[in-house]
Design a protein around this motif. Sequence first.
Motif, PDB file in Angstrom:
ATOM      1  N   SER A   2       8.562  25.066  64.445  1.00 17.45           N
ATOM      2  CA  SER A   2       7.245  25.132  63.828  1.00 17.45           C
ATOM      3  C   SER A   2       7.340  26.085  62.644  1.00 17.45           C
ATOM      4  CB  SER A   2       6.223  25.656  64.838  1.00 17.45           C
ATOM      5  OG  SER A   2       5.002  25.965  64.218  1.00 17.45           O
ATOM      6  N   VAL A   3       6.637  25.767  61.573  1.00 11.57           N
ATOM      7  CA  VAL A   3       6.619  26.653  60.415  1.00 11.57           C
ATOM      8  C   VAL A   3       5.180  26.967  60.044  1.00 11.57           C
ATOM      9  CG1 VAL A   3       8.841  25.902  59.520  1.00 11.57           C
ATOM     10  CG2 VAL A   3       6.758  24.729  58.789  1.00 11.57           C
ATOM     11  N   THR A   4       4.976  28.105  59.434  1.00 11.15           N
ATOM     12  CA  THR A   4       3.626  28.549  59.102  1.00 11.15           C
ATOM     13  C   THR A   4       2.885  27.541  58.246  1.00 11.15           C
ATOM     14  OG1 THR A   4       4.381  30.821  59.162  1.00 11.15           O
ATOM     15  CG2 THR A   4       2.295  30.416  58.060  1.00 11.15           C
ATOM     16  N   GLU A   5       3.610  26.919  57.344  1.00 13.72           N
ATOM     17  CA  GLU A   5       2.984  25.979  56.419  1.00 13.72           C
ATOM     18  C   GLU A   5       2.919  24.575  56.981  1.00 13.72           C
ATOM     19  OE1 GLU A   5       5.444  27.976  55.938  1.00 13.72           O
ATOM     20  OE2 GLU A   5       4.961  29.342  54.306  1.00 13.72           O
ATOM     21  N   GLY A   6       3.212  24.430  58.247  1.00 15.68           N
ATOM     22  CA  GLY A   6       3.520  23.111  58.804  1.00 15.68           C
ATOM     23  C   GLY A   6       2.450  22.420  59.608  1.00 15.68           C
ATOM     24  N   ALA A   7       1.199  22.495  59.241  1.00 12.32           N
ATOM     25  CA  ALA A   7       0.184  21.590  59.780  1.00 12.32           C
ATOM     26  C   ALA A   7       0.071  21.629  61.298  1.00 12.32           C
ATOM     27  CB  ALA A   7       0.462  20.158  59.320  1.00 12.32           C
ATOM     28  N   ASP A   8       0.241  22.773  61.916  1.00 14.16           N
ATOM     29  CA  ASP A   8       0.004  22.930  63.353  1.00 14.16           C
ATOM     30  C   ASP A   8       0.769  21.941  64.209  1.00 14.16           C
ATOM     31  OD1 ASP A   8      -3.538  23.888  63.282  1.00 14.16           O
ATOM     32  OD2 ASP A   8      -1.750  24.761  62.395  1.00 14.16           O
ATOM     33  N   ARG A   9       1.979  21.656  63.902  1.00 12.75           N
ATOM     34  CA  ARG A   9       2.728  20.695  64.703  1.00 12.75           C
ATOM     35  C   ARG A   9       4.144  21.188  64.929  1.00 12.75           C
ATOM     36  NH1 ARG A   9       5.167  15.637  61.951  1.00 12.75           N
ATOM     37  NH2 ARG A   9       6.694  16.274  63.521  1.00 12.75           N
ATOM     38  N   THR A  44      14.629  23.856  57.284  1.00 14.62           N
ATOM     39  CA  THR A  44      13.304  23.986  56.713  1.00 14.62           C
ATOM     40  C   THR A  44      13.413  24.791  55.430  1.00 14.62           C
ATOM     41  OG1 THR A  44      11.047  24.794  57.063  1.00 14.62           O
ATOM     42  CG2 THR A  44      12.813  26.072  58.086  1.00 14.62           C
ATOM     43  N   ILE A  45      12.503  24.523  54.514  1.00 13.49           N
ATOM     44  CA  ILE A  45      12.518  25.287  53.266  1.00 13.49           C
ATOM     45  C   ILE A  45      11.726  26.573  53.415  1.00 13.49           C
ATOM     46  CG2 ILE A  45      12.798  23.214  51.878  1.00 13.49           C
ATOM     47  CD1 ILE A  45       9.803  23.416  51.175  1.00 13.49           C
ATOM     48  N   TYR A  46      11.028  26.721  54.555  1.00 11.03           N
ATOM     49  CA  TYR A  46      10.164  27.878  54.745  1.00 11.03           C
ATOM     50  C   TYR A  46      10.893  28.972  55.521  1.00 11.03           C
ATOM     51  CZ  TYR A  46       6.775  24.357  53.382  1.00 11.03           C
ATOM     52  OH  TYR A  46       6.112  23.376  52.717  1.00 11.03           O
ATOM     53  N   SER A  47      10.575  30.194  55.198  1.00 13.46           N
ATOM     54  CA  SER A  47      11.284  31.312  55.813  1.00 13.46           C
ATOM     55  C   SER A  47      10.706  31.698  57.163  1.00 13.46           C
ATOM     56  CB  SER A  47      11.243  32.522  54.875  1.00 13.46           C
ATOM     57  OG  SER A  47       9.899  32.883  54.613  1.00 13.46           O
ATOM     58  N   ASN A  48       9.412  31.392  57.394  1.00 11.17           N
ATOM     59  CA  ASN A  48       8.768  31.819  58.623  1.00 11.17           C
ATOM     60  C   ASN A  48       8.851  30.721  59.685  1.00 11.17           C
ATOM     61  OD1 ASN A  48       7.390  33.346  60.430  1.00 11.17           O
ATOM     62  ND2 ASN A  48       5.399  33.099  59.474  1.00 11.17           N
ATOM     63  N   ALA A  49       9.985  30.639  60.351  1.00 11.79           N
ATOM     64  CA  ALA A  49      10.213  29.598  61.348  1.00 11.79           C
ATOM     65  C   ALA A  49      10.031  30.129  62.756  1.00 11.79           C
ATOM     66  CB  ALA A  49      11.628  29.037  61.193  1.00 11.79           C
ATOM     67  N   PHE A  50       9.382  29.304  63.595  1.00  8.74           N
ATOM     68  CA  PHE A  50       9.261  29.581  65.025  1.00  8.74           C
ATOM     69  C   PHE A  50      10.087  28.521  65.752  1.00  8.74           C
ATOM     70  CE2 PHE A  50       5.690  32.598  65.929  1.00  8.74           C
ATOM     71  CZ  PHE A  50       5.493  32.987  64.623  1.00  8.74           C
ATOM     72  N   LEU A  51      10.958  28.944  66.667  1.00  4.38           N
ATOM     73  CA  LEU A  51      11.787  28.016  67.416  1.00  4.38           C
ATOM     74  C   LEU A  51      11.444  28.058  68.892  1.00  4.38           C
ATOM     75  CD1 LEU A  51      14.080  26.198  66.145  1.00  4.38           C
ATOM     76  CD2 LEU A  51      13.340  28.130  64.711  1.00  4.38           C
ATOM     77  N   PHE A  52      11.510  26.895  69.502  1.00  2.00           N
ATOM     78  CA  PHE A  52      11.121  26.719  70.898  1.00  2.00           C
ATOM     79  C   PHE A  52      12.208  25.930  71.636  1.00  2.00           C
ATOM     80  CE2 PHE A  52       6.516  27.625  70.311  1.00  2.00           C
ATOM     81  CZ  PHE A  52       6.422  27.509  68.937  1.00  2.00           C
ATOM     82  N   TRP A  53      12.338  26.206  72.919  1.00  6.44           N
ATOM     83  CA  TRP A  53      13.066  25.330  73.831  1.00  6.44           C
ATOM     84  C   TRP A  53      12.078  24.857  74.897  1.00  6.44           C
ATOM     85  CZ3 TRP A  53      17.600  22.916  73.642  1.00  6.44           C
ATOM     86  CH2 TRP A  53      18.589  23.403  72.775  1.00  6.44           C
TER      87      TRP A  53
END
Lengths: 114, 115
Positions: free
Chosen positions: A94-101, A27-36
């Motif tokens: 998921s990323v902050t700028e990523g359209a809730d998906r 991702t080009i965004y720094s604020n990444a959320f990762l899930f399993w």
Amino acid sequence: GDSVTQKEGLVTLTEGLPVMLNCTYQTIYSNAFLFWYVHYLNESPRLLLKSSTDNKRTEHQGFHATLHKSSSSFHLQKSSAQLSDSALYYCALSVTEGADRLTFGKGTQLIIQP
Amino acid sequence: EAAVTQSPRNKVAVTGGKVTLSCNQTNNHNNMYWYRQDTGHGLRLIHYSYGAGSTEKGDIPDGYKASRPSQENFSLILELATPSQTSVYFCASGDAWGGNQDTQYFGPGTRLLVL
């Protein structure tokens, strides 16, 4: 766009051995959320664990993962596999700028043999 | 615990026929999602919604429409079903906070076979 790579499509292990399922993301965004997410046969996929904090270990139900932003990785580990761990495991981003998906990887089928 | 239900659970359709898959959630989540799951492809997003009246295209929207008539209900419509749409379809609901997606809660899935 954003992407998640799970290198192994199938992992077969003997009960009692350690588990490691690989997950890397882009991702080009720094604020990444990762899930399993884990999907047991004949059940609904459900969240196993999640993290957004760099270099912090997250644990749940015997599994753990650490988000490493420097290497864009979020590998899932368990010290000793159990027969009941057999399932399909998805890594997702998921990323902050990523359209809730969420962006899912292709999944890793984990089979634990006696 | 979040509750997402889907109907029907199994469906056999004919090529060219219309198929409607329904999803209901009682979590009061704003966001709802439709995925299909195929071996080798994992979960792929078809359509999603931010709330009643809204639908957005996901990664593989071709051949599918979506409808969100209320907070609770989200439908996936195949106007002209094709055999390539044979799959397992999952609905999910969830909320976003601070721009990031929180946990998604999945329904039990619908197995669709298009002959």
